[in-house]
Design an enzyme around this catalytic site. Sequence first.
Site, mmCIF file in Angstrom:
data_model
loop_
_atom_site.group_PDB
_atom_site.id
_atom_site.type_symbol
_atom_site.label_atom_id
_atom_site.label_comp_id
_atom_site.label_asym_id
_atom_site.label_seq_id
_atom_site.Cartn_x
_atom_site.Cartn_y
_atom_site.Cartn_z
ATOM 1 C CB ILE A 97 -13.301 41.340 -23.224
ATOM 2 C CG1 ILE A 97 -12.433 41.694 -24.422
ATOM 3 C CG2 ILE A 97 -14.146 40.107 -23.487
ATOM 4 C CD1 ILE A 97 -11.380 40.641 -24.734
ATOM 5 C CG HIS B 96 -15.949 36.099 -12.901
ATOM 6 N ND1 HIS B 96 -15.655 34.783 -13.200
ATOM 7 C CD2 HIS B 96 -17.021 36.424 -13.667
ATOM 8 C CE1 HIS B 96 -16.498 34.346 -14.121
ATOM 9 N NE2 HIS B 96 -17.352 35.314 -14.423
ATOM 10 C CB VAL C 146 -14.194 32.766 -17.118
ATOM 11 C CG1 VAL C 146 -12.765 32.752 -16.577
ATOM 12 C CG2 VAL C 146 -14.220 33.336 -18.533
HETATM 13 P P1 AMP Z 1 -19.212 34.358 -16.806
HETATM 14 O O1 AMP Z 1 -20.119 34.067 -17.987
HETATM 15 O O2 AMP Z 1 -19.953 34.770 -15.582
HETATM 16 O O3 AMP Z 1 -18.221 33.247 -16.576
HETATM 17 O O4 AMP Z 1 -18.423 35.664 -17.228
HETATM 18 C C1 AMP Z 1 -17.229 35.656 -17.926
HETATM 19 C C2 AMP Z 1 -17.004 37.083 -18.387
HETATM 20 O O5 AMP Z 1 -15.640 37.215 -18.734
HETATM 21 C C3 AMP Z 1 -17.823 37.471 -19.607
HETATM 22 O O6 AMP Z 1 -18.612 38.610 -19.307
HETATM 23 C C4 AMP Z 1 -16.762 37.777 -20.673
HETATM 24 O O7 AMP Z 1 -17.118 38.849 -21.510
HETATM 25 C C5 AMP Z 1 -15.546 38.102 -19.820
HETATM 26 N N1 AMP Z 1 -14.249 37.844 -20.423
HETATM 27 C C6 AMP Z 1 -13.835 36.713 -21.059
HETATM 28 N N2 AMP Z 1 -12.561 36.831 -21.456
HETATM 29 C C7 AMP Z 1 -12.148 38.072 -21.050
HETATM 30 C C8 AMP Z 1 -10.926 38.794 -21.172
HETATM 31 N N3 AMP Z 1 -9.844 38.279 -21.785
HETATM 32 N N4 AMP Z 1 -10.869 40.045 -20.661
HETATM 33 C C9 AMP Z 1 -11.950 40.584 -20.048
HETATM 34 N N5 AMP Z 1 -13.121 39.952 -19.898
HETATM 35 C C10 AMP Z 1 -13.226 38.718 -20.395
#
Ligand code: AMP
Length: 113
Positions: free
Chosen positions: A30, A99, A95
């Site tokens: 996002i 991932h 998150v």
């Molecule tokens: P991390 O900091 O490695 O946990 O990465 C989490 C990633 O999730 C970040 O790059 C955010 O931009 C992405 N993110 C958070 N919420 C969403 C969402 N609803 N849809 C797509 N990406 C998301």
Amino acid sequence: MDCIFCRIAEKRLPAKIVYEDDSVVAFEDINPQAPVHVLVIPRKHIPTSLDLEEEDNVLVGRLFQAANRIARQKGIADRGFRIVTNCNKDAGQTVFHIHIHLMGGRPMGWPPG
Ligand code: AMP
Ligand code: ZN
């Protein structure tokens, strides 16, 4: 437990899904940090890479295979790309559903920030 990536995998939260199969889902980040920035996740809720167990070994391979497929599909395979998994606070994990960040389409700096 309310996990946004579980919700995306279950189609209860909208996302631009670019690939999915029985065990893996991939969707556009996002807040993209590169022209290509896709998140590749397992359908299984695993909070961090530290929580991976022996039984997840095949699943980890599937995450990488999916990332390779998307990299080729998006035309960044030959130029190159970066795969990142942040784990816990110092890495900036926000998150807590494991991932892979697949990023490409521009030169990547090293060392990373
Ligand atoms: P991390 O900091 O490695 O946990 O990465 C989490 C990633 O999730 C970040 O790059 C955010 O931009 C992405 N993110 C958070 N919420 C969403 C969402 N609803 N849809 C797509 N990406 C998301
Ligand atoms: Zn989850």
